[in-house]
Design a protein around this motif. Structure first.
Motif, PDB file in Angstrom:
ATOM      1  N   GLY A  85      18.601 -46.666  14.613  1.00  0.00           N
ATOM      2  CA  GLY A  85      18.692 -48.279  14.236  1.00  0.00           C
ATOM      3  C   GLY A  85      19.957 -48.719  13.660  1.00  0.00           C
ATOM      4  O   GLY A  85      20.730 -49.603  14.118  1.00  0.00           O
ATOM      5  N   LEU A  86      20.363 -47.929  12.651  1.00  0.00           N
ATOM      6  CA  LEU A  86      21.731 -48.286  11.974  1.00  0.00           C
ATOM      7  C   LEU A  86      22.890 -47.808  12.828  1.00  0.00           C
ATOM      8  O   LEU A  86      23.860 -48.546  12.830  1.00  0.00           O
ATOM      9  CB  LEU A  86      21.822 -47.162  10.937  1.00  0.00           C
ATOM     10  N   MET A  87      22.766 -46.913  13.949  1.00  0.00           N
ATOM     11  CA  MET A  87      23.679 -46.842  14.940  1.00  0.00           C
ATOM     12  C   MET A  87      23.801 -48.139  15.765  1.00  0.00           C
ATOM     13  O   MET A  87      25.162 -48.375  16.085  1.00  0.00           O
ATOM     14  CB  MET A  87      23.360 -45.539  15.795  1.00  0.00           C
ATOM     15  N   LEU A  88      22.995 -48.618  16.214  1.00  0.00           N
ATOM     16  CA  LEU A  88      23.005 -49.628  17.126  1.00  0.00           C
ATOM     17  C   LEU A  88      23.405 -50.976  16.115  1.00  0.00           C
ATOM     18  O   LEU A  88      24.050 -52.158  16.695  1.00  0.00           O
ATOM     19  CB  LEU A  88      21.504 -50.154  17.659  1.00  0.00           C
ATOM     20  N   ALA A  89      23.102 -51.063  14.922  1.00  0.00           N
ATOM     21  CA  ALA A  89      23.919 -51.929  14.178  1.00  0.00           C
ATOM     22  C   ALA A  89      25.040 -51.817  13.604  1.00  0.00           C
ATOM     23  O   ALA A  89      25.709 -52.767  13.201  1.00  0.00           O
ATOM     24  CB  ALA A  89      22.814 -52.120  12.707  1.00  0.00           C
ATOM     25  N   SER A  90      25.526 -50.604  14.199  1.00  0.00           N
ATOM     26  CA  SER A  90      27.047 -50.505  14.123  1.00  0.00           C
ATOM     27  C   SER A  90      27.791 -50.941  15.176  1.00  0.00           C
ATOM     28  O   SER A  90      28.794 -51.400  15.059  1.00  0.00           O
ATOM     29  CB  SER A  90      27.243 -48.789  13.832  1.00  0.00           C
ATOM     30  N   LYS A  91      27.259 -50.343  16.415  1.00  0.00           N
ATOM     31  CA  LYS A  91      28.116 -50.767  17.798  1.00  0.00           C
ATOM     32  C   LYS A  91      26.927 -50.807  18.713  1.00  0.00           C
ATOM     33  O   LYS A  91      26.033 -50.010  18.826  1.00  0.00           O
ATOM     34  CB  LYS A  91      29.017 -49.899  17.922  1.00  0.00           C
ATOM     35  N   TYR A  92      27.129 -51.741  19.744  1.00  0.00           N
ATOM     36  CA  TYR A  92      25.905 -51.877  20.752  1.00  0.00           C
ATOM     37  C   TYR A  92      26.271 -50.638  21.931  1.00  0.00           C
ATOM     38  O   TYR A  92      26.639 -51.101  22.938  1.00  0.00           O
ATOM     39  CB  TYR A  92      26.086 -53.360  21.282  1.00  0.00           C
ATOM     40  N   PHE A  93      26.250 -49.569  21.455  1.00  0.00           N
ATOM     41  CA  PHE A  93      26.237 -48.391  22.436  1.00  0.00           C
ATOM     42  C   PHE A  93      24.818 -47.501  22.726  1.00  0.00           C
ATOM     43  O   PHE A  93      24.717 -46.593  22.059  1.00  0.00           O
ATOM     44  CB  PHE A  93      27.550 -47.462  21.991  1.00  0.00           C
ATOM     45  N   PRO A  94      23.796 -48.274  23.172  1.00  0.00           N
ATOM     46  CA  PRO A  94      22.619 -47.704  23.125  1.00  0.00           C
ATOM     47  C   PRO A  94      22.630 -46.289  23.861  1.00  0.00           C
ATOM     48  O   PRO A  94      21.402 -45.488  23.739  1.00  0.00           O
ATOM     49  CB  PRO A  94      21.456 -48.698  23.807  1.00  0.00           C
ATOM     50  N   HIS A  95      23.561 -45.918  24.912  1.00  0.00           N
ATOM     51  CA  HIS A  95      23.412 -44.957  25.771  1.00  0.00           C
ATOM     52  C   HIS A  95      23.376 -43.439  24.744  1.00  0.00           C
ATOM     53  O   HIS A  95      23.040 -42.465  25.360  1.00  0.00           O
ATOM     54  CB  HIS A  95      24.482 -45.074  26.896  1.00  0.00           C
ATOM     55  N   TYR A  96      24.052 -43.417  23.476  1.00  0.00           N
ATOM     56  CA  TYR A  96      24.130 -42.434  22.843  1.00  0.00           C
ATOM     57  C   TYR A  96      22.655 -42.096  22.304  1.00  0.00           C
ATOM     58  O   TYR A  96      22.377 -40.857  22.002  1.00  0.00           O
ATOM     59  CB  TYR A  96      25.084 -42.717  21.556  1.00  0.00           C
ATOM     60  N   LEU A  97      21.635 -42.942  22.307  1.00  0.00           N
ATOM     61  CA  LEU A  97      20.531 -42.706  21.937  1.00  0.00           C
ATOM     62  C   LEU A  97      19.904 -41.758  23.291  1.00  0.00           C
ATOM     63  O   LEU A  97      19.037 -40.913  22.896  1.00  0.00           O
ATOM     64  CB  LEU A  97      19.718 -43.833  21.724  1.00  0.00           C
ATOM     65  N   GLY A  98      20.084 -42.407  24.253  1.00  0.00           N
ATOM     66  CA  GLY A  98      19.721 -41.840  25.481  1.00  0.00           C
ATOM     67  C   GLY A  98      20.061 -40.302  25.871  1.00  0.00           C
ATOM     68  O   GLY A  98      19.383 -39.532  26.362  1.00  0.00           O
ATOM     69  N   LEU A  99      21.244 -39.948  25.102  1.00  0.00           N
ATOM     70  CA  LEU A  99      21.709 -38.522  25.321  1.00  0.00           C
ATOM     71  C   LEU A  99      20.684 -37.778  24.837  1.00  0.00           C
ATOM     72  O   LEU A  99      20.573 -36.662  25.522  1.00  0.00           O
ATOM     73  CB  LEU A  99      23.237 -38.355  24.750  1.00  0.00           C
TER      74      LEU A  99
END
Length: 556
Positions: free
Chosen positions: A208-222
């Protein structure tokens, strides 16, 4: 289900019976060694932090942060709030210091704006250490943290007030928690061990903090994709409904808390306008004397595919490159092991799509560097093991100590000395392969202020050697059509989802498998590929619609 041995690293420097005195000393004082590595990384990143002026993106950050302090959250909406909020806090503390007890020693705005990234960049060494230790042991973990702390590419990116540092920190922290959750869940299934829900919650909060840093959701998908591989599906239990809801629910909650501006009515329309390149003021990138388009809608005339490989080759110390080559061989040789397969996935799923996309920036490479440094650390361990084997087999009392000293100086001391000598202008560092031509390969990124010149005349006056200017009409021809880009994203998403449905239900032909809750994380994981598909599709579609002979031309 295959058993999981989480306590036994797959790669270690030596067996317990063969460990050197230094290895045993590091085991006893691992935390102290890690603390020294973090302090080293912090000092290297702080050195001359305010020597370079703000670049264009940093000017937008400080303006947005100042607006935050006055209750205005409508600035720089294309990026999430977390970094700007941290900068606002840093600026407020700096203002209080400069107008109070610190009047005789004021802190510059450059220092205040970049300080949050410096801190998190140094702390990323702890995250890399933790994840590397889960799979590869203490020796690889410490070396990985050391390479990150002293890595010139990591340092120069951490010294910029951009979102990539936070993205890397929270993404890899989420990977660490997710790996711990998976290992704990596999152990609990067999032995009713410690509950693993807390690890999924921690992973969700990090993402959640990652997405609040930059809108790159595909890093979650990895990370979902990694555990969806056949080897891991046989080893680890799939996410149940509770795990899935806990993970993504925590992720969504933390994201909204850290980035509430996403709920503002004007945010989404502005972001769509931004995605359609409606706010872009420049479209080109000067590289090695040639001017390239640097937007996602161009295949013809876009950035060269070898951009990141060249950057890695000339801005990484040569001993680290040698260690990386050795580590790649070792990782491929052990590709069926959990840690090695994770590194291969992370390595390829970054370099391939990011090399194919026409738009490229040096700072985007930061997300790839943890993988690179861990692989290089594995290579160092392998090189040190060769030195140990030579000590065991050789009868010479002089050759072996001399060889060990050479190995130590070349592969550890030299990279540290390089990092110390390269500061404070780390972006200008080149290894011998760069032939000493600093500012020639990537001048936009190497000279942070180059983008602040407002006119071609001023650019010619200050940088006469870098005067390849593109006419406005030609740049307007290169401006992407928002409907084209968004249409390609929709088409690419539909194609990808259709293919996944066929893969799960038609190709596998297993209703029991398709009914597992692994389907949903797998669907999310597959969205990792949508970025590359959508961008390439948008580029192809745009090129098909673009005039074959644009009116503009290059001028010098």
């Amino acid at each position: 289900m295959t058993s999981v041995n989480s306590a036994a690293p797959t790669m270690a420097l030596a067996a317990d019976s063969e460990k050197s005195a230094l290895a045993r000393l590091l085991e006893r004082h691992a935390l102290a060694a890690l603390l020294l590595i973090v302090i080293l990384g912090f000092c290297l990143r702080m050195r001359g932090l305010d020597r370079a002026g703000f670049n264009e993106d940093e000017v937008q950050k400080i303006n947005a942060a100042r607006a935050y302090l006055h209750g205005d959250f409508s600035r720089n909406l294309e990026h999430p709030m977390l970094l700007k909020s941290m900068i606002a806090v840093s600026l407020a503390a700096t203002d209080r210091w400069n107008h109070g007890v610190g009047q005789s020693h004021p802190v510059s705005d450059e220092m205040a704006v970049r300080f949050p990234n410096v801190v998190l960049g140094a702390l990323t060494a702890i995250v890399i250490f933790g994840l590397a230790r889960e799979w590869f042991g203490l020796d690889v973990a410490l070396l990985s943290a050391l390479l990150w702390s002293a890595g010139t590419i990591a340092i120069m990116d951490n010294r910029l007030a951009k979102e990539d540092t936070l993205l890397v920190f929270f993404a890899w922290l989420g990977y660490y928690f997710y790996v711990r959750a998976k290992k704990a869940s596999a152990i609990q299934v067999r032995q009713h061990a410690e509950p693993y829900a807390k690890w999924y919650a921690a992973a969700g909060a990090s993402f959640g903090l990652m997405l609040a840093s930059k809108y790159f959701p595909h890093y979650l998908g990895l990370i979902f994709l990694y555990y969806f591989l056949p080897l891991n599906r046989r080893t680890y239990p799939p996410l149940c409904r509770r795990d899935f809801v806990l993970l993504l629910g925590t992720c969504a909650l933390v994201f909204l808390i850290a980035n509430p501006v996403i709920l503002a009515p004007g945010t989404i329309p502005y972001m769509l306008h931004y995605v359609g390149e409606g706010t872009m003021t420049h479209h080109g990138y000067l590289m090695m004397g040639h001017f390239y388009f640097n937007d996602v809608a161009h295949l013809r005339g876009g950035m060269p595919f070898y951009f990141y490989l060249l950057l890695l080759a000339i801005k990484t110390p040569l001993p680290v490159l040698v260690a990386l080559g050795v580590g790649m061989v070792e990782v491929v040789r052990r590709r069926k092991e959990a840690g090695a397969s994770f590194l291969i996935l992370m390595f390829l799923f970054w370099i391939v799509p990011f090399s194919l996309v026409s738009s490229k920036w040096l700072r985007w490479m930061l997300s790839w560097m943890p993988t690179v440094y861990i692989i290089a650390a594995i290579g160092l361990v392998k090189i040190f093991s060769w030195a140990r084997d030579l000590r065991v087999e050789s009868r010479s009392r002089l050759l072996v100590p001399a060889w060990n000293v050479v190995i130590f100086l070349v592969f550890l001391v030299q990279p540290l000395w390089t990092a110390a000598k390269a500061g404070p202008f780390y972006s200008l560092y080149l290894n011998p392969l760069g032939l000493g031509r600093a500012g020639y390969y990537f001048p936009h990124d190497e000279s942070a202020n180059a983008e602040c010149f407002r006119s071609s005349a001023e650019t010619r006056r200050i940088h006469p050697a870098c005067c390849f200017i593109c006419s406005n009409r030609f740049m307007e021809q290169g401006h992407a059509n928002p409907r084209t880009v968004l249409g390609a994203i929709v088409a690419g998403s539909a194609t990808a989802v259709s293919f996944l449905l066929w893969l799960l239900y038609g190709h596998q032909a297993s209703a029991q498998f398709a009914g597992h809750w692994t389907f949903l994380p797998a669907l999310n994981a597959f969205l990792n590929g949508l970025s590359a598909i959508a961008l390439c599709g948008g580029a192809v579609l745009h090129q098909a619609l673009e005039s074959a002979s644009p009116e503009g031309q290059w001028i010098q």
